[in-house]
Design a protein around this motif. Structure first.
Motif, mmCIF file in Angstrom:
data_model
loop_
_atom_site.group_PDB
_atom_site.id
_atom_site.type_symbol
_atom_site.label_atom_id
_atom_site.label_comp_id
_atom_site.label_asym_id
_atom_site.label_seq_id
_atom_site.Cartn_x
_atom_site.Cartn_y
_atom_site.Cartn_z
ATOM 1 N N ASP A 233 0.822 -1.211 0.000
ATOM 2 C CA ASP A 233 0.000 0.000 0.000
ATOM 3 C C ASP A 233 0.858 1.264 0.000
ATOM 4 N N VAL A 234 2.042 1.190 0.614
ATOM 5 C CA VAL A 234 2.938 2.349 0.607
ATOM 6 C C VAL A 234 3.288 2.745 -0.817
ATOM 7 N N TRP A 235 3.598 1.764 -1.644
ATOM 8 C CA TRP A 235 4.009 2.076 -3.016
ATOM 9 C C TRP A 235 2.815 2.512 -3.850
ATOM 10 N N ARG A 236 1.641 1.939 -3.604
ATOM 11 C CA ARG A 236 0.455 2.388 -4.332
ATOM 12 C C ARG A 236 0.131 3.837 -3.982
ATOM 13 N N ARG A 237 0.163 4.143 -2.691
ATOM 14 C CA ARG A 237 -0.105 5.522 -2.274
ATOM 15 C C ARG A 237 0.936 6.481 -2.836
ATOM 16 N N SER A 238 2.193 6.067 -2.789
ATOM 17 C CA SER A 238 3.272 6.929 -3.289
ATOM 18 C C SER A 238 3.118 7.180 -4.777
ATOM 19 N N MET A 239 2.711 6.148 -5.518
ATOM 20 C CA MET A 239 2.529 6.340 -6.959
ATOM 21 C C MET A 239 1.359 7.279 -7.232
ATOM 22 N N ARG A 240 0.275 7.136 -6.486
ATOM 23 C CA ARG A 240 -0.861 8.037 -6.688
ATOM 24 C C ARG A 240 -0.460 9.483 -6.404
ATOM 25 N N ILE A 241 0.245 9.685 -5.286
ATOM 26 C CA ILE A 241 0.704 11.044 -4.950
ATOM 27 C C ILE A 241 1.646 11.571 -6.027
ATOM 28 N N GLY A 242 2.533 10.707 -6.508
ATOM 29 C CA GLY A 242 3.475 11.117 -7.543
ATOM 30 C C GLY A 242 2.786 11.527 -8.832
ATOM 31 N N LEU A 243 1.749 10.789 -9.224
ATOM 32 C CA LEU A 243 1.036 11.131 -10.459
ATOM 33 C C LEU A 243 0.314 12.467 -10.327
ATOM 34 N N VAL A 244 -0.307 12.703 -9.182
ATOM 35 C CA VAL A 244 -0.987 13.982 -8.972
ATOM 36 C C VAL A 244 0.037 15.127 -8.940
ATOM 37 N N THR A 245 1.102 14.933 -8.165
ATOM 38 C CA THR A 245 2.131 15.970 -8.042
ATOM 39 C C THR A 245 2.784 16.275 -9.388
ATOM 40 N N GLY A 246 3.107 15.218 -10.131
ATOM 41 C CA GLY A 246 3.767 15.403 -11.414
ATOM 42 C C GLY A 246 2.893 16.123 -12.431
ATOM 43 N N THR A 247 1.603 15.800 -12.441
ATOM 44 C CA THR A 247 0.690 16.454 -13.379
ATOM 45 C C THR A 247 0.531 17.933 -13.044
ATOM 46 N N VAL A 248 0.394 18.234 -11.747
ATOM 47 C CA VAL A 248 0.313 19.635 -11.324
ATOM 48 C C VAL A 248 1.621 20.369 -11.652
ATOM 49 N N ALA A 289 4.566 15.069 -20.468
ATOM 50 C CA ALA A 289 4.384 14.581 -19.102
ATOM 51 C C ALA A 289 2.994 14.929 -18.584
ATOM 52 N N PHE A 290 2.495 16.105 -18.924
ATOM 53 C CA PHE A 290 1.156 16.504 -18.484
ATOM 54 C C PHE A 290 0.088 15.602 -19.103
ATOM 55 N N LEU A 291 0.201 15.335 -20.403
ATOM 56 C CA LEU A 291 -0.789 14.493 -21.079
ATOM 57 C C LEU A 291 -0.771 13.069 -20.539
ATOM 58 N N LEU A 297 -3.940 9.412 -14.408
ATOM 59 C CA LEU A 297 -4.856 9.813 -13.330
ATOM 60 C C LEU A 297 -6.239 9.219 -13.549
ATOM 61 N N LEU A 298 -6.641 9.062 -14.808
ATOM 62 C CA LEU A 298 -7.941 8.460 -15.098
ATOM 63 C C LEU A 298 -8.002 6.988 -14.707
ATOM 64 N N LEU A 299 -6.825 6.371 -14.540
ATOM 65 C CA LEU A 299 -6.780 4.951 -14.162
ATOM 66 C C LEU A 299 -6.709 4.748 -12.653
ATOM 67 N N LEU A 300 -6.674 5.833 -11.883
ATOM 68 C CA LEU A 300 -6.561 5.690 -10.433
ATOM 69 C C LEU A 300 -7.864 5.284 -9.737
ATOM 70 N N PRO A 301 -9.032 5.802 -10.145
ATOM 71 C CA PRO A 301 -10.258 5.382 -9.457
ATOM 72 C C PRO A 301 -10.430 3.858 -9.483
ATOM 73 N N ARG A 302 -10.843 3.320 -8.347
ATOM 74 C CA ARG A 302 -11.080 1.879 -8.181
ATOM 75 C C ARG A 302 -9.803 1.065 -8.438
ATOM 76 N N GLN A 303 -8.642 1.688 -8.261
ATOM 77 C CA GLN A 303 -7.361 0.981 -8.366
ATOM 78 C C GLN A 303 -7.148 0.349 -9.748
ATOM 79 N N THR A 304 -7.756 0.943 -10.771
ATOM 80 C CA THR A 304 -7.660 0.365 -12.120
ATOM 81 C C THR A 304 -6.213 0.233 -12.570
ATOM 82 N N LEU A 305 -5.390 1.218 -12.231
ATOM 83 C CA LEU A 305 -3.983 1.183 -12.638
ATOM 84 C C LEU A 305 -3.284 -0.063 -12.118
#
Length: 442
Positions: A233-248, A289-291, A297-305
């Motif tokens: 879960d640490v790596w899943r959370r870190s990846m989600r945070i990274g994707l949000v941070t990187g896109t912003v 990188a933004f695209l 990010l669209l693959l994050l809901p319901r852990q689709t990624l």
């Protein structure tokens, strides 16, 4: 090679290498602060344990990079006095003032708060410990902004007047709001967030590729829908945070990158074509990188990624890991383009580079180039080697925030055993839970 060429090359190599440290410091800082804040506020013990591990892991990488980055900054400051005395003689009153503030912020305030954070584990209350790291982040960004104010003056000198051959500040507000400082600083913030995000995503993807699974037989067969195990879960959370941070971060880098072009193109004598090419590549990487970030990010809901078909998921994670160096190389390209575009001026339209360098011989400047660049490169190699080893080791034996007994315990030793062999001493509760108490409350 002339003395001027050697001095310019030395500045370029030292500034570029030092910028690599800055990217990680400013990119990881907000992430660690947010993780710690969420940990401090968490009420669910399982979630709190996950956030604690994430805070300690990424905080450990931040700390290593910060410590070596401070040493690299000292080398960077040294070369200014050695080979650009003319710059300090003419504009020391303007150029030097922001650097003095930077020194006070970085070497005193920032380091003090960081010391409280590092040595405050298990001592300070949660709110105070968390606030200490937020103070580290704020002073770190203040430090970076003051550097950009100094650099912005070189690129687009404003808010000053020349008196007796020396520059004097006449409008501090104009100096601070200089578009070469303000817009560039926000662009750099975006670049740093991108770099930190690529580090988060790349390392997390590396671990997730090697993760155990909840349904190993199903995953081994490559059936879609397999779910990664809870311990990752640490790596899943870190990846989600990274994707949000990187896109912003990519969005900021793009927006404020284009906003800079007005003053970047207004340089006496024009700019060489290579500068335009470098800016085009830099902005192209940010847009891509933004695209890609938006798609992921669209693959994050319901852990689709994390439920993708195993070969597809592993291939994606391997690609994300391989792309980790991209924002760092791109940032170097952008920084080089900014400095090349300023030449032949040390201060655009005011002081030429050849008039700013010292009267030292070419041999002396080359000798200092070899020594100082060698020291800087050695610091960078040590930094990335240590961070890579810590990143590969993952959550095993995290040193940051661990009790001394846990840090010093041999890796092959099991937990301390009580008389009943359970790790307890007869109280019915694992004694290590008391040692791991954070500010008196778990």
């Amino acid at each position: 090679m002339t003395a001027v060429d050697a001095a310019r090359l030395q500045f370029a190599l030292l500034a570029g290498t030092h910028f690599l440290f800055v990217l990680v410091t400013l990119g990881l800082g907000p992430v660690v602060a947010i993780l710690q804040t969420r940990w401090a506020l968490a009420r669910d013990r399982t979630k709190a344990a996950t956030l604690e591990s994430a805070t300690r892991f990424w905080g450990q990488l931040y700390l290593v990079n910060y410590a070596l980055g401070i040493a690299a900054g000292i080398v960077m400051e040294l070369q200014l006095g050695l080979h650009f005395p003319g710059l300090l003689d003419v504009a020391g009153g303007v150029f030097g003032a922001p650097l003095v503030i930077e020194t006070m912020a970085a070497f005193f305030l920032e380091s003090t708060f960081l010391g409280l954070w590092v040595f405050g584990w298990h001592v300070l209350p949660r709110w105070a410990h968390t606030a200490a790291f937020w103070a580290v982040v704020v002073t770190g960004y203040l430090s970076a902004f003051t550097v950009m104010v100094a650099n912005g003056f070189l690129r687009n000198p404003v808010g000053f007047t020349m008196t007796g051959g020396e520059a004097r500040v006449t409008d501090a507000a104009a100096l601070i709001t200089n578009p070469a400082a303000l817009l560039s600083a926000l662009h750099v913030v975006g670049a740093c967030l991108m770099a930190g995000a690529f580090l988060l995503v790349g390392v997390s993807a590396w671990h997730l590729r090697r993760a155990t699974t909840r349904l190993p037989g199903v995953v081994a067969a490559g059936v879609p829908g397999a779910v990664l195990s809870p311990e990752n879960d640490v790596w899943r959370r870190s990846m989600r945070i990274g994707l949000v941070t990187g896109t912003v971060g990519a969005f900021l880098a793009i927006g404020f990158g284009y906003a800079q072009f007005g003053y970047l193109q207004d340089v006496p004598g024009g700019q060489p074509p290579v500068v335009g090419i470098a800016y085009a590549v830099m902005m192209g990487v940010a847009q891509l990188a933004f695209l890609v970030g938006c798609v992921l990010l669209l693959l994050l809901p319901r852990q689709t990624l994390f439920r993708l078909w195993t070969p597809l998921r592993n291939g994606l994670f391997a690609t994300l890991t391989a792309l980790l160096p991209v924002p760092f190389l791109t940032a170097l390209l952008g920084w080089a383009a900014r400095e090349i575009g300023r030449q032949p001026w040390a201060i655009a339209g005011v002081l030429r580079t050849e008039d700013a360098v010292s009267g030292a011989s070419a041999a002396a400047v080359i000798a200092s180039l070899v020594v100082l660049v060698g020291v800087m490169v050695a610091l960078a190699v040590v930094d990335w080697t240590v961070m890579a080893r810590l990143a590969r080791r993952g959550l095993t034996r995290l040193a940051l925030g661990a009790p001394p007994a846990e840090v010093l315990r041999d890796v092959d030793d099991g937990p301390d055993r009580g008389p009943d062999g359970t790790g307890q001493t007869g109280t019915g509760v694992d004694d290590r839970a008391d040692v791991l108490t954070f500010g008196g409350a778990r």
